[in-house]
Enzyme design. Structure first.
Site, PDB file in Angstrom:
ATOM      1  N   ASP A  23      -6.562  39.253 -43.441  1.00 29.53           N
ATOM      2  CA  ASP A  23      -7.336  39.784 -42.305  1.00 29.53           C
ATOM      3  C   ASP A  23      -8.810  39.420 -42.367  1.00 29.53           C
ATOM      4  O   ASP A  23      -9.681  40.210 -41.975  1.00 29.53           O
ATOM      5  CB  ASP A  23      -7.176  41.323 -42.217  1.00 29.53           C
ATOM      6  CG  ASP A  23      -5.722  41.721 -42.102  1.00 29.53           C
ATOM      7  OD1 ASP A  23      -4.927  40.920 -41.580  1.00 29.53           O
ATOM      8  OD2 ASP A  23      -5.381  42.836 -42.547  1.00 29.53           O
ATOM      9  N   HIS A  61      -2.535  37.689 -36.700  1.00 28.52           N
ATOM     10  CA  HIS A  61      -3.685  36.809 -36.490  1.00 28.52           C
ATOM     11  C   HIS A  61      -4.255  37.027 -35.092  1.00 28.52           C
ATOM     12  O   HIS A  61      -3.581  36.771 -34.098  1.00 28.52           O
ATOM     13  CB  HIS A  61      -3.262  35.348 -36.687  1.00 28.52           C
ATOM     14  CG  HIS A  61      -2.902  35.054 -38.111  1.00 28.52           C
ATOM     15  ND1 HIS A  61      -2.406  33.843 -38.530  1.00 28.52           N
ATOM     16  CD2 HIS A  61      -2.982  35.819 -39.217  1.00 28.52           C
ATOM     17  CE1 HIS A  61      -2.194  33.891 -39.842  1.00 28.52           C
ATOM     18  NE2 HIS A  61      -2.530  35.077 -40.270  1.00 28.52           N
TER      19      HIS A  61
HETATM   20  P1  GDP Z   1      -6.557  37.167 -39.839  1.00 25.69           P
HETATM   21  O1  GDP Z   1      -5.273  37.818 -40.229  1.00 25.69           O
HETATM   22  O2  GDP Z   1      -7.279  36.580 -41.006  1.00 25.69           O
HETATM   23  O3  GDP Z   1      -6.403  36.182 -38.718  1.00 25.69           O
HETATM   24  O4  GDP Z   1      -7.484  38.351 -39.295  1.00 25.69           O
HETATM   25  P2  GDP Z   1      -7.033  39.572 -38.348  1.00 25.69           P
HETATM   26  O5  GDP Z   1      -6.846  39.075 -36.961  1.00 25.69           O
HETATM   27  O6  GDP Z   1      -5.918  40.328 -38.957  1.00 25.69           O
HETATM   28  O7  GDP Z   1      -8.290  40.539 -38.488  1.00 25.69           O
HETATM   29  C1  GDP Z   1      -9.560  40.116 -38.195  1.00 25.69           C
HETATM   30  C2  GDP Z   1     -10.148  41.032 -37.099  1.00 25.69           C
HETATM   31  O8  GDP Z   1     -11.529  40.822 -37.008  1.00 25.69           O
HETATM   32  C3  GDP Z   1      -9.608  40.733 -35.724  1.00 25.69           C
HETATM   33  O9  GDP Z   1      -9.613  41.915 -34.965  1.00 25.69           O
HETATM   34  C4  GDP Z   1     -10.628  39.727 -35.157  1.00 25.69           C
HETATM   35  O10 GDP Z   1     -10.688  39.742 -33.756  1.00 25.69           O
HETATM   36  C5  GDP Z   1     -11.889  40.255 -35.747  1.00 25.69           C
HETATM   37  N1  GDP Z   1     -12.932  39.271 -36.084  1.00 25.69           N
HETATM   38  C6  GDP Z   1     -12.813  38.010 -36.574  1.00 25.69           C
HETATM   39  N2  GDP Z   1     -14.029  37.495 -36.873  1.00 25.69           N
HETATM   40  C7  GDP Z   1     -14.934  38.464 -36.572  1.00 25.69           C
HETATM   41  C8  GDP Z   1     -16.363  38.555 -36.684  1.00 25.69           C
HETATM   42  O11 GDP Z   1     -17.047  37.658 -37.149  1.00 25.69           O
HETATM   43  N3  GDP Z   1     -16.922  39.732 -36.298  1.00 25.69           N
HETATM   44  C9  GDP Z   1     -16.205  40.778 -35.797  1.00 25.69           C
HETATM   45  N4  GDP Z   1     -16.834  41.883 -35.458  1.00 25.69           N
HETATM   46  N5  GDP Z   1     -14.854  40.712 -35.683  1.00 25.69           N
HETATM   47  C10 GDP Z   1     -14.244  39.580 -36.074  1.00 25.69           C
HETATM   48  P1  IMO Z   2      -2.768  38.085 -42.485  1.00 26.54           P
HETATM   49  O1  IMO Z   2      -2.198  36.689 -42.381  1.00 26.54           O
HETATM   50  C1  IMO Z   2      -3.328  41.729 -44.783  1.00 26.54           C
HETATM   51  C2  IMO Z   2      -0.071  42.917 -47.466  1.00 26.54           C
HETATM   52  C3  IMO Z   2       0.676  44.188 -47.096  1.00 26.54           C
HETATM   53  C4  IMO Z   2       1.083  44.672 -48.471  1.00 26.54           C
HETATM   54  C5  IMO Z   2       1.400  43.367 -49.209  1.00 26.54           C
HETATM   55  C6  IMO Z   2       2.876  43.001 -49.214  1.00 26.54           C
HETATM   56  O2  IMO Z   2      -2.875  38.801 -41.195  1.00 26.54           O
HETATM   57  O3  IMO Z   2      -4.048  38.039 -43.260  1.00 26.54           O
HETATM   58  P2  IMO Z   2       4.515  42.030 -47.360  1.00 26.54           P
HETATM   59  O4  IMO Z   2       4.942  42.628 -46.060  1.00 26.54           O
HETATM   60  O5  IMO Z   2       3.870  40.693 -47.240  1.00 26.54           O
HETATM   61  O6  IMO Z   2       5.599  42.036 -48.400  1.00 26.54           O
HETATM   62  O7  IMO Z   2       3.398  43.071 -47.898  1.00 26.54           O
HETATM   63  O8  IMO Z   2       0.660  42.360 -48.540  1.00 26.54           O
HETATM   64  N1  IMO Z   2      -0.138  41.898 -46.393  1.00 26.54           N
HETATM   65  C7  IMO Z   2      -1.228  41.639 -45.653  1.00 26.54           C
HETATM   66  N2  IMO Z   2      -2.435  42.251 -45.636  1.00 26.54           N
HETATM   67  N3  IMO Z   2      -3.094  40.663 -43.993  1.00 26.54           N
HETATM   68  C8  IMO Z   2      -1.900  40.038 -44.017  1.00 26.54           C
HETATM   69  O9  IMO Z   2      -1.671  38.897 -43.339  1.00 26.54           O
HETATM   70  C9  IMO Z   2      -0.881  40.547 -44.851  1.00 26.54           C
HETATM   71  N4  IMO Z   2       0.396  40.190 -45.100  1.00 26.54           N
HETATM   72  C10 IMO Z   2       0.835  41.018 -46.057  1.00 26.54           C
HETATM   73  O10 IMO Z   2      -0.146  45.109 -46.433  1.00 26.54           O
HETATM   74  O11 IMO Z   2      -0.007  45.257 -49.110  1.00 26.54           O
HETATM   75 MG    MG Z   3      -4.324  39.701 -40.109  1.00 28.85          MG
END
Ligand code: GDP
Ligand code: IMO
Ligand code: MG
Length: 424
Positions: A5, A35
């Site tokens: 994330d 994502h």
């Molecule tokens: P990923 O799994 O690595 O693609 O990330 P996620 O989508 O799970 O979580 C990142 C969150 O932060 C999402 O809600 C994005 O829209 C948000 N986000 C990404 N970059 C930025 C940033 O630079 N600033 C802020 N405030 N939000 C961001």
């Molecule tokens: P993205 O791609 C954050 C975490 C789960 C749990 C551990 C194992 O969005 O960054 P799983 O279901 O994979 O067996 O869970 O890994 N986890 C993530 N945490 N971002 C993710 O993906 C995750 N994918 C799995 O919360 O702790």
């Molecule tokens: Mg994510």
């Protein structure tokens, strides 16, 4: 570069807008990923197994063999994207014929395992990831090409080994009573019915992965990773990890961009040494305005625990992940702290540790050693040039760069692609 994330999808969005890419490919993980991209109007688009290039015209998206595909979730995701007005068809999406399939019994098994662990549960996303990986390594995995062909799918279900019977003792006895055909714990007829729609829906997306990779040799391919470095099943914070090698990029990668938050978050079980006080976490989450309520999981909706930037983790991820340059995200979320802390070492039973410990019990008990830096109050979401950032912000970025031993080439100050500052 952390626990997932970090904003990987936003980074993909930015690169697709600023450079020419022919395709985006996912190569590991599965529906556990969440994502998020935010379009110009502020609408969120969240993908789980579909690569983040799907919103971009002229970009092909490939789901490669390392990805675990839950057919029911894949249908749902494609349908939702279409409902949002995005084109998803065989001209812009392909699924490797060897992608591993997650079935209902994987999810049932995971639920049971997690429940059995009680307070020691991993806190998984319940998407069947680890059981699917176990099936693959036990040589009992189902491939996409076999799934979309009713003949091979049925043969596969019937061939499941006796061991599956143990997982499903209860289910088996219930199903037997109903007179269905049960192959070692898995109800073949029920499965064929449950997956019939998905089989037909997904069949056209089947691609020859070797052929795709060969064609990509003279083209620009962007690989999209999932999860985070510390969730790597071999290198990470075992047992609180996912079930793929998140630090292991495809062999034909020319350049690796590490994505790191300017602080850190974690969702699920396991220690987060630099976890903040609740009052501090509130500032990160945002209590008012359009950005309020940040840091909730994109897949499960669970609140992510927030912490100060962890230099030990960052350095380990940069090295093990063979990171060339870093894309630093969510710097805007640090506005409003008079002082910002960064962990430069861990303390464990009176000793100082300067690298990420391999012994799991040590990591679970370490305490951070902090260094403080002056923070900044201004909102930096509109900054587009390095000069738009307050001096304290620039100093902070420089300190992180030193700690990671890698150049930070981009800084993200908001979820939209254009909220990015190039530092070179
Ligand atoms: P990923 O799994 O690595 O693609 O990330 P996620 O989508 O799970 O979580 C990142 C969150 O932060 C999402 O809600 C994005 O829209 C948000 N986000 C990404 N970059 C930025 C940033 O630079 N600033 C802020 N405030 N939000 C961001
Ligand atoms: P993205 O791609 C954050 C975490 C789960 C749990 C551990 C194992 O969005 O960054 P799983 O279901 O994979 O067996 O869970 O890994 N986890 C993530 N945490 N971002 C993710 O993906 C995750 N994918 C799995 O919360 O702790
Ligand atoms: Mg994510």
């Amino acid at each position: 570069m952390q626990f997932g994330d970090e904003g990987k999808a936003k980074v993909i969005d930015y690169f697709l807008i600023t450079r020419d890419y022919d395709a985006v490919a996912r190569y590991h993980g599965g529906g556990n990923a969440g994502h998020t991209q935010v379009d110009r109007h502020g609408n969120e688009v969240i993908t789980h197994i579909i690569p983040s290039g799907i919103r971009k015209k002229g970009v092909y998206n490939a789901i490669l063999s390392g990805v675990m595909v839950d057919p029911l979730e894949a249908v749902k995701e494609i349908t939702e994207l279409r409902e949002m007005g995005y084109k998803v068809n065989i001209s812009n999406l392909g699924i490797s014929e060897r992608a591993q399939i997650t079935l209902q019994y994987h999810k049932d098994f995971e639920r049971r395992q997690e429940r059995k662990k009680g307070g020691k549960a991993v806190g998984t996303t319940m998407k069947g990831i680890s059981p699917t990986a176990v099936s693959t390594h036990a040589r009992e995995g189902l491939r996409f090409a076999e799934f979309v062909d009713p003949y091979y799918f049925e043969k596969f279900l019937e061939s499941l080994p006796k061991s599956y019977k143990n997982f499903f003792e209860r289910m088996t006895s219930i199903l037997r009573k109903s007179g269905n055909v049960v192959a070692n714990g898995v109800n073949v007829r029920k499965y064929m019915e449950m997956y019939e729609y998905a089989m037909n829906f997904l069949r056209p997306f089947k691609i020859d992965e070797a052929d795709f990779l060969e064609r990509m040799k003279d083209k620009n391919l962007l690989y999209e990773s999932a999860q985070g470095a510390l969730l790597d099943v071999v290198l990470g914070t075992v047992p609180y990890v996912t079930a793929s090698e998140t630090c292991n990029p495809p062999a034909d990668t020319d350049k690796i961009i590490g994505v790191s938050k300017a602080y850190i978050t974690r969702v699920g079980g396991g220690n987060l040494p630099t976890r903040m006080e609740l009052e501090e976490e509130k500032i990160i989450r945002g209590v008012r305005g359009e950005t309020a309520g940040a840091e909730f999981g994109a897949t499960t909706g669970r609140p992510r625990n927030c912490g100060w930037f962890d230099g030990i983790i960052a350095k380990f991820a940069a090295r093990e992940g063979r990171v060339d340059n870093v894309f630093l995200t969510k710097l805007d979320r640090l506005s409003g702290f008079p002082e910002i802390k960064v962990a430069t070492a861990y303390r464990y039973k009176g000793d100082i540790i300067k690298s990420f410990p391999a012994e799991r019990l040590v990591f679970e008990e370490v305490e951070p050693v902090y260094r403080g830096f002056p923070g900044w109050m201004d909102d930096i979401g509109d900054a587009r040039e390095p000069g738009d950032l307050p001096q304290n912000t620039r100093n902070y970025v420089k300190r992180l760069e030193d700690m990671m031993e890698r150049k930070i080439t981009h800084v993200s100050v908001g979820p939209k692609a254009e909220q990015t500052i190039e530092l070179i």
